[in-house]
Design an enzyme around this catalytic site. Structure first.
Site, mmCIF file in Angstrom:
data_model
loop_
_atom_site.group_PDB
_atom_site.id
_atom_site.type_symbol
_atom_site.label_atom_id
_atom_site.label_comp_id
_atom_site.label_asym_id
_atom_site.label_seq_id
_atom_site.Cartn_x
_atom_site.Cartn_y
_atom_site.Cartn_z
ATOM 1 N N CYS A 1 -12.235 3.709 31.594
ATOM 2 C CA CYS A 1 -11.005 4.449 31.862
ATOM 3 C C CYS A 1 -11.261 5.927 32.124
ATOM 4 O O CYS A 1 -10.351 6.636 32.559
ATOM 5 C CB CYS A 1 -10.009 4.269 30.716
ATOM 6 S SG CYS A 1 -10.694 4.643 29.101
ATOM 7 N N GLU B 1 -4.436 3.866 23.857
ATOM 8 C CA GLU B 1 -5.512 4.479 24.653
ATOM 9 C C GLU B 1 -5.574 3.675 25.935
ATOM 10 O O GLU B 1 -6.069 2.545 25.956
ATOM 11 C CB GLU B 1 -6.831 4.442 23.876
ATOM 12 C CG GLU B 1 -7.901 5.368 24.423
ATOM 13 C CD GLU B 1 -8.691 4.739 25.554
ATOM 14 O OE1 GLU B 1 -8.395 5.064 26.723
ATOM 15 O OE2 GLU B 1 -9.562 3.933 25.268
ATOM 16 N N LEU B 2 -5.055 4.267 27.020
ATOM 17 C CA LEU B 2 -4.797 3.508 28.237
ATOM 18 C C LEU B 2 -5.696 3.976 29.381
ATOM 19 O O LEU B 2 -6.791 4.458 29.169
ATOM 20 C CB LEU B 2 -3.308 3.610 28.579
ATOM 21 C CG LEU B 2 -2.369 3.221 27.415
ATOM 22 C CD1 LEU B 2 -0.915 3.432 27.807
ATOM 23 C CD2 LEU B 2 -2.610 1.788 26.975
ATOM 24 N N GLU C 1 -5.501 3.557 39.102
ATOM 25 C CA GLU C 1 -6.824 3.413 38.486
ATOM 26 C C GLU C 1 -7.587 2.304 39.203
ATOM 27 O O GLU C 1 -7.212 1.137 39.119
ATOM 28 C CB GLU C 1 -6.680 3.084 37.005
ATOM 29 C CG GLU C 1 -8.009 2.953 36.287
ATOM 30 C CD GLU C 1 -7.842 2.625 34.805
ATOM 31 O OE1 GLU C 1 -8.700 3.050 34.011
ATOM 32 O OE2 GLU C 1 -6.850 1.939 34.453
ATOM 33 N N GLY D 1 -6.196 -0.620 26.555
ATOM 34 C CA GLY D 1 -6.077 -1.501 27.709
ATOM 35 C C GLY D 1 -5.325 -0.826 28.832
ATOM 36 O O GLY D 1 -5.322 0.409 28.951
ATOM 37 N N SER D 2 -4.682 -1.616 29.644
ATOM 38 C CA SER D 2 -3.999 -1.084 30.825
ATOM 39 C C SER D 2 -2.711 -0.380 30.433
ATOM 40 O O SER D 2 -2.077 -0.697 29.415
ATOM 41 C CB SER D 2 -3.689 -2.206 31.814
ATOM 42 O OG SER D 2 -2.645 -3.034 31.316
#
Length: 445
Positions: free
Chosen positions: A248, A214-215, A342, A194-195
């Protein structure tokens, strides 16, 4: 309207006291109402996961293999139904939704194979006098109950990347629990996608619990003068605007050598202009809607802010409901939100540079470090980028949006900690355990 959709706990379907509406992001149509779990339901889900841990850990590898193959087969049998449901729920173009289902099938298939080959090691321990009869055996054992939290953008395959390796390793796993319950010590691992803001906040709350994050990212691409500009432009268009940039590792920042910057930009604009935007149910659509009106308004605002600070819109820039036009910007600066944050939308920036080292520095000028692409025929520059780019993966003559589901995948800096990819995730979801043997010499006849 059908009754609210239930949720699954311990093999039983349950209905909550409240519901959440699920709307089609493109049409706004109400698709369904989903039951909302309360704190008692959450506790029941935790207990069920903890209770299942011992049985999961005792399963032999062949049983885990067959279970994972059965899941893959079930997904294959319902692939069209699942893809259309995903398209309606998230606005993902139907072609992308079908690809995601295929990827999820492969993720479970790979996990089934990996379940049979979790490695061990025999370690000699006779390195010092007095240890002549000692031998070590190392095996990896299940870590215990796993908590997985995933985002909206890959609702099937990102869940697969939590569930498949957890089951392959012999763990029970709970998916989609409320984020505030990550502090529960009964979970031995949090795997979160996620963020960055949410991910690092959760890690800070986890205490001694193992955490894999896992960003986000704002992936960069370097285009050198000797690159095949047609291929680079075509791949960057796909990587920057597929699924409206809601990945991402979407291409966000392109650095093109000044000698070919104008030519490359022209080729890129021609490629982007061909991308069909709009209805995600159309097989030809590439740029579908953003997930909700708030996301569309935010991306539009960031573009407007960049323009007010000196950026130029070379293509796109307009919003139609939840659909944002594929937008290419030039004359951006590193401090603009479209550069340093992002975007998570269909926005790509193009910036010229003079020296390769300058491009490396510019790409590294980011809080994120997930993946990066380098287009060049010079192998020395490829290895220079491999050494000096601060990312989890460097892709040579390919966009950073590329991911094979079995490869190690993850980033550095604000992009996370740990790696996904089935084998890498199994390592995180297991612990090494040593057996030390003191072997006696056999007695004489």
């Amino acid at each position: 309207m059908q009754e609210p959709r239930p949720f699954l706990i311990g093999g039983q379907w349950r209905h909550g006291e409240t519901v959440v509406s699920v709307n089609n992001p493109f049409t706004g149509q109400l698709l369904a109402e989903v039951s909302n779990a309360n704190s008692a339901d959450a506790e029941a889900a935790i207990r069920s996961t903890v209770d299942a841990a011992a049985a999961m850990g005792a399963l032999p590898s062949h049983a885990r293999y067959h279970a994972l193959q059965k899941i893959a087969g079930g997904l294959y049998d319902r692939r069209e139904e699942i893809a259309r449901l995903m398209m309606a729920e998230s606005g993902k173009p139907i072609a992308d939704a079908k690809r995601e289902v295929s990827r999820a099938i492969q993720t479970f298939t790979v996990a089934a194979e990996e379940a049979k080959r979790i490695p061990g090691e025999v370690i000699p321990l006779d390195w010092t006098p007095g240890t002549d009869s000692h031998l070590g055996i190392l095996r990896r054992v299940p870590i215990g109950p796993v908590l997985g939290i995933t985002p909206f953008n890959f609702p099937l395959n990102l869940v697969a990347h939590k569930v498949a390796p957890a089951l392959a390793a012999g763990n029970s796993i709970l998916i989609k629990l409320a984020e505030q319950l990550v502090v529960d010590s009964r979970f031995k691992l949090l795997s979160f996608t996620g963020s960055a803001a949410v991910g690092w906040m959760l890690k800070a709350k986890c205490g001694k619990k193992k955490v894999v994050l896992e960003l986000g990212g704002n992936a960069g691409v370097i285009v050198e003068p000797d690159a095949d500009l047609d291929i680079a432009a075509q791949r960057c268009a796909v990587g920057g605007f597929g699924y409206a940039g809601q990945t991402c590792i979407s291409v966000q920042r392109i650095f093109a050598h000044h000698s070919i910057a104008d030519l490359f930009t022209t080729k890129l604009l021609l490629q982007v202009a061909r991308l069909k935007a709009g209805d995600p149910s159309d097989d030809a659509t590439v740029v579908g809607p953003l997930i909700d009106p708030a996301a569309a308004h935010r991306v539009e605002a960031w573009i407007g802010e960049a323009v007010s600070q000196g950026a130029r819109v070379l293509l796109g820039g307009k919003r139609m409901g939840t659909v944002m036009e594929a937008t290419v910007l030039s004359h951006v600066t590193p401090t603009m939100k479209v550069s340093c944050q992002e975007v998570f939308g269909p926005v790509v920036t193009v910036t010229p540079y003079r020296h390769f080292s300058e491009a490396i520095t510019a790409l590294n000028q980011s809080d994120y470090g997930l993946q990066a692409g380098v287009f060049t025929q010079d192998v020395n520059k490829i290895f220079h980028a491999f050494r000096h780019l601060e990312v989890g993966a460097v892709l040579a003559n390919e966009i950073p949006t590329f991911r094979a589901d079995h490869m190690p995948y993850g980033g550095v800096k604000d992009s996370g900690v740990g790696r996904e990819g089935v084998r890498s995730a199994i390592e995180d979801m297991t612990e090494p355990r040593m057996l030390v043997l003191s072997l006696k010499s056999p007695a004489g006849p």
